[in-house]
Design a protein around this motif. Structure first.
Motif, short mmCIF file in Angstrom:
data_model
loop_
_atom_site.label_atom_id
_atom_site.label_comp_id
_atom_site.label_asym_id
_atom_site.label_seq_id
_atom_site.Cartn_x
_atom_site.Cartn_y
_atom_site.Cartn_z
N GLU B 240 0.80 -1.21 0.00
CA GLU B 240 0.00 0.00 0.00
C GLU B 240 0.84 1.27 0.00
N ARG B 241 1.95 1.21 0.75
CA ARG B 241 2.67 2.44 0.99
C ARG B 241 3.58 2.82 -0.16
N GLN B 243 6.44 1.77 -0.64
CA GLN B 243 7.84 1.59 -0.26
C GLN B 243 7.90 0.60 0.89
N LYS B 244 8.97 -0.11 0.92
CA LYS B 244 9.09 -1.11 1.96
C LYS B 244 10.53 -1.15 2.41
N ARG B 245 10.74 -1.05 3.72
CA ARG B 245 12.09 -1.03 4.26
C ARG B 245 12.44 -2.38 4.89
N TRP B 246 11.42 -3.02 5.44
CA TRP B 246 11.68 -4.28 6.15
C TRP B 246 11.75 -5.43 5.17
#
Lengths: 607, 253
Positions: B240-241, B243-246
């Protein structure tokens, strides 16, 4: 008060307080600037006082009220153990709301199930990873009105009208209209009000939320005071999930009552390092932890070289004899003294148990040999028994009166009974109120005259100590009509450092067999030391030498059991399971029915 | 037929254990790729096979004979040739001299092999009298591969052939690698950071992490795995966002 005769009307109070939250408020005021929690930040332990504890929880509580959370509303917390977890937990309980933890290994779907089941309005999440679970399944949980995120990292550019950050929540609490609303709400909390909602891991069917009241938890504290000695100066290490009743009791309620300092482990992977750093005075673990410690030491021993391993064996022998002797002779005493100085003391310091006064094991059966082994190295390990529905602890051994092989005597005030089918029944103020919105499930859990049906099979010894022999629903009835409780066989198998878990199979079958999950680390090491070729995990489980190794453990185990309880065959599970897999509970136990289903092909091979 | 079989290989840099028990097999006529992050031990594995480093433990069997611990020139003599990471051409020698260096351990006439190399890399023929240092990066890589072929290897080991090359040149080089395998039957062991192209080119693959093989399988099966997609193919399931960091937990299955 004489605890053995508590009637439902009796007030249970600790230091004059009959709810956890009023006791907490008093303790915070009393201890003030003393250290309540320690947590690592960028690798350095930081201290947080009881004042911070109170102020933070107060701000969160006020903010929750601003957000429209009122008495009796559940609130969900999805995070690894950290101090904010506890702040939110106590804050919610203080305003009469009901905090409930969600395992970080749960999927988005499982989160949505819990959110709908308890109809929570507010969800606390630790970070972006957990937030994504809500984002993914938010359409399925429309009841969540606000999501509060602890960590901003990775979310600098993120905004959503339903999402706020913890610092914003603090700010909201700070400017709340009636600042004394929090204290007023706290005072109205009654002993019979829910203190927390604990979702049972649900090895059968969907999870059920067990309601534990303040009175349940106060009882644990009062009864625990007589069985488990907590000191004001104690250091503790918090690492089991706080969603679990045991960790909540040990790391939240008990330190509130007794003023101990709680240190948070950095992550589940660093528990052993953190243990060394903290050197806790008391420590509550699960069998898996104790098995790991044991296998670590045994592997170290095998690498120690001839002199080191000889010295270790000798020290263990002396330690064992000394632990078992009622009245040790002078020679043994001297020998033990030497062993203590040369080996055991260093070993305990290396493991992080140098200060350990009492360490406990619960949540799953542990093999008696393991307890004796810890006894020999001078770590006083005692086993207890309890379940979510009994508020954490029902029976426990004490260090002075450790009846190895049993799970100890009931807490004063807890009554035990074995019914005609062999099922253990529990009564007393520890017994929970019921399941959240599931009256029919609650009714099924109680007998007609109000005893809690544990689902465990047990026997009570002449001295009053309880022995658990297995689970009712795990009973295997072989095609020959023999009743077998698999737990005993399984815990014997798990004693081997090479086996991390095992499931015995044989219901309606001609003979017993077993599915085994090998311990990756130790078996890999075994293979490497012996030059057994393997590439990935699956090929490791296929190596003949590994099968022979496990086969040896199985036949060794078989020697200790009767003819009908012999394992005729076994298979190794060839995928590396993680806590996210359905086959495992968050505490890394194999779920019998899932295993039977998912590995049906392996099982059928054996028949 | 198994060309190369490595068993429980352990290699150290001083006290640091770079390979922690690696076992791999390469069959005749296949391209096998080894994927792994920086520091996983890929180059160490290549160097150990080539004899540039000595293993502490373990066996390397090449066409049925043990070769672990042999000197590099002996290993080349047996039929293994390494195209090293970063090309390592001899800059002051001409292209043809570079190629002839590749055939140094062989007796007899090299002209047949020179023709073969020139046929696959016509640009090298065009510039054969020039010093190799004047070649572009892509051409130097071609030269390094050509030099590797000059010893008529039964196993060609390629260490990151795409290093520092543009996407287009990478495509070209890998096209030639695939053709060499298909038309000339060259067996290859390929170490590559660019998992996309490596899995496209190779038949089978191994994933090396922290000096251990964690996953193995046919290339298409590897390319379909969630872990490979997230950690090596850079699939951004940003959700959804956007972007994903994890990162998801690796399970290697």
């Amino acid at each position: 008060m004489e605890m053995s005769r508590v009637t439902p009307e009796d007030r249970i109070a600790f230091d004059g307080h009959d709810t956890i939250v009023s006791l907490w408020a008093a303790r915070c005021a009393h201890y003030g600037p003393r250290v309540a929690h320690r947590e690592k930040e960028l690798g350095i332990w930081q201290e947080y006082s009881w004042n911070t504890y109170y102020d933070s929880a107060r701000k969160i509580g006020l903010a929750l009220m601003e957000l429209g959370v009122s008495k009796g509303d559940p609130v969900l917390i999805l995070s690894e153990d950290r101090r904010e977890w506890i702040y939110c937990d106590i804050a919610a309980a203080a305003i009469g709301a009901i905090p409930s933890g969600v395992y970080t290994t749960d999927s988005a779907g499982q989160l949505a199930y819990l959110a709908n089941d308890c109809a929570a309005k507010v969800l606390f999440v630790e970070n972006d990873e957990q937030l994504d679970k809500w984002l993914e399944a938010r359409g399925d949980m429309p009841g969540i009105e606000k999501v509060v995120v602890f960590d901003r990292e990775g979310l600098a550019t993120f905004s959503h009208k339903k999402v706020m950050f913890l610092d914003e929540l603090y700010a909201l609490g700070e400017k709340a209209a009636n600042p004394d609303r929090f204290e007023k709400a706290l005072e109205t909390v009654q002993p019979e009000d829910p203190r927390m909602l604990i979702y049972t891991s649900g090895t059968t069917g969907p999870p059920k939320g067990a309601i534990l009241t303040h009175r349940n938890m106060m009882f644990q504290l009062v009864a625990g005071e007589q069985m488990l000695d907590f000191h004001e100066t104690d250091e503790q290490l918090c690492f089991l999930p706080l969603c679990h009743v045991l960790e909540r009791l040990v790391s939240v309620e008990a330190p509130i009552a007794n003023g101990c300092t709680v240190n948070f482990a950095e992550s589940p992977e660093t528990v052993f390092e953190n243990l060394q750093e903290v050197n806790p005075d008391t420590f509550a673990g699960v069998p898996r932890i104790w098995e790991k410690v044991y296998s670590r030491v045994m592997i170290l021993r095998s690498e120690a070289g001839p002199i080191g391993s000889k010295a270790f064996d000798l020290a263990m022998l002396l330690g064992n004899r000394y632990a078992k002797a009622d009245n040790p002779g002078l020679g043994l005493k001297l020998g033990k003294l030497v062993a203590e100085f040369a080996v055991l003391r260093n070993l305990r310091r290396m493991l992080g148990f140098a200060n350990a006064r009492r360490v406990t094991s619960g949540a799953a059966p542990i093999s008696p040999e393991l307890i004796e082994w810890f006894d020999a190295i001078g770590v006083p390990l005692v086993e207890g028994f309890g379940m979510t529905e009994t508020g954490g602890v029902a029976t426990v051994n004490t260090v002075d009166d450790n009846n190895v092989g049993t799970v100890g005597k009931p807490l004063p005030g807890v009554e035990l009974k074995i019914d005609e089918t062999g099922e253990l029944l529990v009564g007393g103020p520890c017994v929970f109120k019921g399941y959240w919105n599931k009256p029919e499930k609650t009714a099924e859990t109680f007998t007609e005259d109000g005893w809690l049906k544990t689902g465990d099979i047990g026997r009570i010894g002449n001295d009053g100590a309880l022995t658990i022999t297995g689970r009712m629903k795990d009973i295997i009835i072989t095609a020959g009509g023999k009743n077998i409780t698999p737990a005993e066989i399984e815990s014997k198998l798990k004693f081997s450092p090479y086996i991390s878990d095992a499931v015995v199979i044989g219901d309606k079958r001609k003979y017993l067999t077993c599915l085994i999950m090998i311990d990756q680390e130790n078996v890999e090491k075994f293979a490497q030391d012996r030059q057994i070729p393997f590439s990935d995990f699956a090929s490791l489980t296929r190596a003949q030498e590994v099968r022979d190794l496990i086969g040896g453990v199985v036949s060794e185990t078989n020697k200790q059991f009767a003819q009908v309880e012999q394992l005729k065959d076994f298979r190794l599970i060839d995928i590396l399971l993680t806590a996210e897999d359905e086959e495992l509970t968050p505490t890394m136990k194999l779920k019998r029915n899932f295993v039977n289903e998912r590995h049906a092909a392996l099982i059928d091979e054996m028949y | 037929m198994t060309v190369l079989s490595v068993r429980n290989l352990e290699t150290f840099y001083g006290a640091i254990m770079a390979l922690r028990g690696v076992s791999i097999d390469v069959e005749e006529g296949e391209i096998v790729t080894i994927l792994g992050a920086n520091g996983a031990g890929k180059t160490t594995l290549m160097k150990t096979i080539a004899g540039l480093m000595d293993p502490e433990k373990g066996q390397i069997t090449f066409l049925g004979d043990p070769i672990a611990g042999l000197d590099p020139d002996r290993v080349v003599g047996r039929g293994i040739s390494l195209v090293p990471e970063g090309r390592e051409v001899f800059p002051y020698l001409s292209i043809e001299e570079n190629l002839r260096m590749g055939g140094f351990t062989r007796k007899g006439d090299l002209s047949g092999d020179l023709d073969l190399v020139y046929q696959y890399f016509p640009i090298l023929k065009e510039r054969r009298r020039q010093a190799a240092g004047f070649l572009s990066g892509g051409q130097q890589q071609m030269l390094a591969i050509g030099r590797g072929l000059m010893s008529e290897p039964k196993l060609l080991m390629l260490d990151e052939p795409s290093l520092g090359l543009s996407p287009l040149l990478t495509q070209e080089i890998f096209g030639i690698i695939a053709r060499l395998n298909r038309d000339e039957g060259v067996t290859m062991l390929l170490v590559e950071q660019n998992a996309h192209i490596a899995l496209e080119t190779a038949h089978r693959g191994y994933v090396l992490e922290m000096g251990r093989i964690v996953m193995t399988g046919p290339s298409d099966q590897l390319a379909a795995s969630d872990d490979i997609q997230e950690f090596y193919l850079g699939r951004t399931d940003a959700g959804e966002r956007g972007q994903k960091r994890w990162k998801r937990r690796k399970t290697w299955r």
